[in-house]
Structures are given as structure tokens and as C-alpha cells.
Design an enzyme around this catalytic site. Structure first.
Site, PDB file in Angstrom:
ATOM      1  CB  SER A   1      -0.912   0.009   1.226  1.00 18.81           C
ATOM      2  OG  SER A   1      -1.575   1.258   1.326  1.00 18.81           O
TER       3      SER A   1
ATOM      4  CG  HIS B   1      -4.083  -1.445  -1.730  1.00 22.71           C
ATOM      5  ND1 HIS B   1      -5.172  -2.183  -2.150  1.00 22.71           N
ATOM      6  CD2 HIS B   1      -4.538  -0.611  -0.763  1.00 22.71           C
ATOM      7  CE1 HIS B   1      -6.239  -1.823  -1.459  1.00 22.71           C
ATOM      8  NE2 HIS B   1      -5.884  -0.867  -0.614  1.00 22.71           N
TER       9      HIS B   1
ATOM     10  CG  ASP C   1      -5.462   2.688   0.707  1.00 20.76           C
ATOM     11  OD1 ASP C   1      -6.386   1.891   0.492  1.00 20.76           O
ATOM     12  OD2 ASP C   1      -4.430   2.384   1.327  1.00 20.76           O
TER      13      ASP C   1
ATOM     14  CG  MET D   1      -8.562   7.465   1.786  1.00 14.54           C
ATOM     15  SD  MET D   1      -7.794   7.495   3.427  1.00 14.54           S
ATOM     16  CE  MET D   1      -6.826   5.976   3.358  1.00 14.54           C
TER      17      MET D   1
ATOM     18  CG  HIS E   1      -9.560   0.419  -0.908  1.00 16.39           C
ATOM     19  ND1 HIS E   1      -9.077   0.253   0.376  1.00 16.39           N
ATOM     20  CD2 HIS E   1     -10.909   0.400  -0.799  1.00 16.39           C
ATOM     21  CE1 HIS E   1     -10.086   0.153   1.212  1.00 16.39           C
ATOM     22  NE2 HIS E   1     -11.214   0.246   0.522  1.00 16.39           N
TER      23      HIS E   1
ATOM     24  CG  MET F   1     -11.519   3.572   1.457  1.00 15.62           C
ATOM     25  SD  MET F   1     -10.208   3.514   2.699  1.00 15.62           S
ATOM     26  CE  MET F   1      -8.775   3.541   1.604  1.00 15.62           C
TER      27      MET F   1
ATOM     28  CG  MET G   1     -12.026  -2.207   4.635  1.00 17.55           C
ATOM     29  SD  MET G   1     -10.405  -1.846   3.911  1.00 17.55           S
ATOM     30  CE  MET G   1      -9.665  -0.838   5.198  1.00 17.55           C
TER      31      MET G   1
ATOM     32  N   GLY H   1      -9.431   4.662   6.470  1.00 14.26           N
ATOM     33  CA  GLY H   1      -9.139   6.078   6.597  1.00 14.26           C
ATOM     34  C   GLY H   1      -7.700   6.392   6.931  1.00 14.26           C
ATOM     35  CG  PHE H   2      -6.270   7.786   9.535  1.00 12.56           C
ATOM     36  CD1 PHE H   2      -5.539   8.930   9.236  1.00 12.56           C
ATOM     37  CD2 PHE H   2      -7.608   7.917   9.867  1.00 12.56           C
ATOM     38  CE1 PHE H   2      -6.141  10.172   9.272  1.00 12.56           C
ATOM     39  CE2 PHE H   2      -8.218   9.159   9.909  1.00 12.56           C
ATOM     40  CZ  PHE H   2      -7.485  10.296   9.610  1.00 12.56           C
TER      41      PHE H   2
ATOM     42  N   GLY I   1      -1.490   2.127   9.529  1.00 13.33           N
ATOM     43  CA  GLY I   1      -0.813   1.894  10.793  1.00 13.33           C
ATOM     44  C   GLY I   1      -1.701   1.462  11.943  1.00 13.33           C
TER      45      GLY I   1
ATOM     46  CG  ASP J   1      -6.325  -2.339   3.149  1.00  8.07           C
ATOM     47  OD1 ASP J   1      -5.291  -2.225   3.820  1.00  8.07           O
ATOM     48  OD2 ASP J   1      -6.794  -1.420   2.456  1.00  8.07           O
TER      49      ASP J   1
ATOM     50  N   GLY K   1      -3.486  -3.647   8.990  1.00  7.62           N
ATOM     51  CA  GLY K   1      -2.730  -4.312  10.044  1.00  7.62           C
ATOM     52  C   GLY K   1      -2.069  -5.605   9.635  1.00  7.62           C
TER      53      GLY K   1
ATOM     54  N   GLY L   1       1.083  -2.237   4.203  1.00 13.77           N
ATOM     55  CA  GLY L   1       1.661  -0.915   4.065  1.00 13.77           C
ATOM     56  C   GLY L   1       2.917  -0.749   4.886  1.00 13.77           C
ATOM     57  CB  SER L   2       3.387  -0.010   8.493  1.00 15.04           C
ATOM     58  OG  SER L   2       2.536   1.109   8.519  1.00 15.04           O
TER      59      SER L   2
END
Length: 220
Positions: free
Chosen positions: A5, A28, A30, A32, A61, A63, A132, A137-138, A140, A170, A172, A192-193
């Protein structure tokens, strides 16, 4: 399949950050709009620019509110998979058919607390289901394990021939959570992270892919 991501990437160096995950299955993105979710990220012009610098299939994706109006543009630009939210789509079947007609795969996403049962028939029109495992929205955020019940439900329906789609997750996803998601029946893992905080993002992608494959028979 691993889909890094770019929400966790350095936005000032996006082309380099995309190149750093060469060998990924999907990329990926995102999108938003600060309405459907309380954050504003990037949109179609950035996706169009990224499509010029990578051959990694783009997984967009959305959102956003009013996906009926905006989703088709991402497909026409060349995105491989375009996902809209069940909670925002007024006409999900029409969106799915329009996305496919424009040459993209059609995805449907549900938030962690959105029940899946009302959408099981609608899912027959889609190519992917994005579950999800954090509130959208965020980046991490901490993985929400109870969403795996939805994954198990859909995996059973796929294995018994009642649905034919790819299951994506998607939120964590990292070395500590990917195995339980794989065991539940996920096919594609958005990370992502866990990817972009690594010294070697491409190596992190390969390590996550190996972990997932070793944890679930349906991935081997």
C-alpha cells in the site's frame, strides 16, 4: 499475492517507492475523499502518473462517496482492479458491470463491522472482495481479528462453488498477522507499514508471500 500500500510510502518519492517493491503482485492505492472517510489522500491524476512508471497491476481502493460517478475513470485509466465500498455504493451491480466493461476487475469492500450477508448475492457480480481489517481512513492501525469470520464464510462459499472471486484483506497485515489471515482463506494481502518500514521493501514482500503460502493450503 502481496499488494504493498503506497499509503505508507513517501509521497515525495512515489516513483522511487513504487520501484522499491518490484516483484509485487499488485500495487494498492488508497483513494480517500475526506467525506466517506476522515482523510484525504490522492486521486486519479496520481494513479495515471503511476501507471506510466510501473508495470505492477494497480489495485485502486476507492474510499469515496458516489463511486457510481468516479470509479469508472480509474478503470478507463488502466487500473487492474477497482474496489468500491458496499456502504457507499447505491448501485453496486451496475458499478461492477461498468468496471468490467471498461476493462478492469470489479471489487467490493466492507468495513470491519459491516455484515457480509446482505451482499452475498451481489458478490456474484464481482471479481474481488476486500475485507477491511481496520477502520478505513488511516494506515498503521491494529489488526481486527473478528473480520476473519467473514473471510471464512466467503472461503467456504468459494470452495463449494457458490462464489468465484478473490479474497483480499487490508489493515494491520504484517509478519504477526498474515498467517492467521491466510489460514482463514485470504488470497491477496495488502501491506503498508510492514513493507515500507523495511530496509528492503521488495524483500519484505517476498517474506510475507512465503509466510502466507506456508500457512494456507489454498495458496500453494
Amino acid at each position: 499475492m502481496i499488494a504493498p500500500s503506497i499509503l505508507s510510502a513517501d509521497f515525495a518519492r512515489l516513483a522511487d517507492e513504487v520501484a522499491a517493491v518490484a516483484g509485487s503482485d499488485w500495487l494498492h492505492v488508497d483513494v480517500m475523499d475526506a467525506h466517506f472517510v476522515p482523510n484525504l489522500t490522492l486521486g486519479l491524476p496520481i494513479v495515471e502518473a503511476l501507471l506510466k512508471v510501473t508495470d505492477i497491476p494497480m489495485d485502486c481502493h476507492l474510499m469515496i462517496e458516489n463511486p457510481e460517478r468516479w470509479a469508472i475513470g480509474y478503470a478507463e485509466a488502466g487500473a487492474h482492479n477497482v474496489t468500491v465500498h458496499a456502504e457507499a455504493a447505491r448501485e453496486p451491480v451496475r458499478i461492477a458491470r461498468d468496471l468490467r466493461a471498461a476493462g478492469a476487475k470489479a471489487g467490493l469492500s466492507v468495513k470491519p463491522d459491516t455484515p457480509l450477508e446482505p451482499y452475498l448475492e451481489v458478490l456474484r457480480e464481482f471479481d474481488t472482495l476486500l475485507v477491511m481489517s481496520v477502520e478505513p481512513g488511516f494506515g498503521g492501525q491494529k489488526f481486527i481479528a473478528h473480520v476473519l469470520d467473514k473471510v471464512r464464510m466467503v472461503r467456504t462459499m468459494i470452495d463449494t462453488g457458490h462464489l468465484n472471486l478473490l479474497v483480499e484483506i487490508d489493515g494491520g497485515i504484517n509478519a504477526d498477522t498474515i498467517e492467521q489471515a491466510a489460514e482463514a482463506g485470504v488470497d491477496c494481502f495488502v501491506a503498508g507499514s510492514a513493507v515500507y518500514s523495511a530496509a528492503d521493501p521488495a524483500m519484505a514482500v517476498r517474506a510475507l508471500r512465503t509466510q502466507a503460502a506456508n500457512a494456507a493450503h489454498h495458496l500453494t
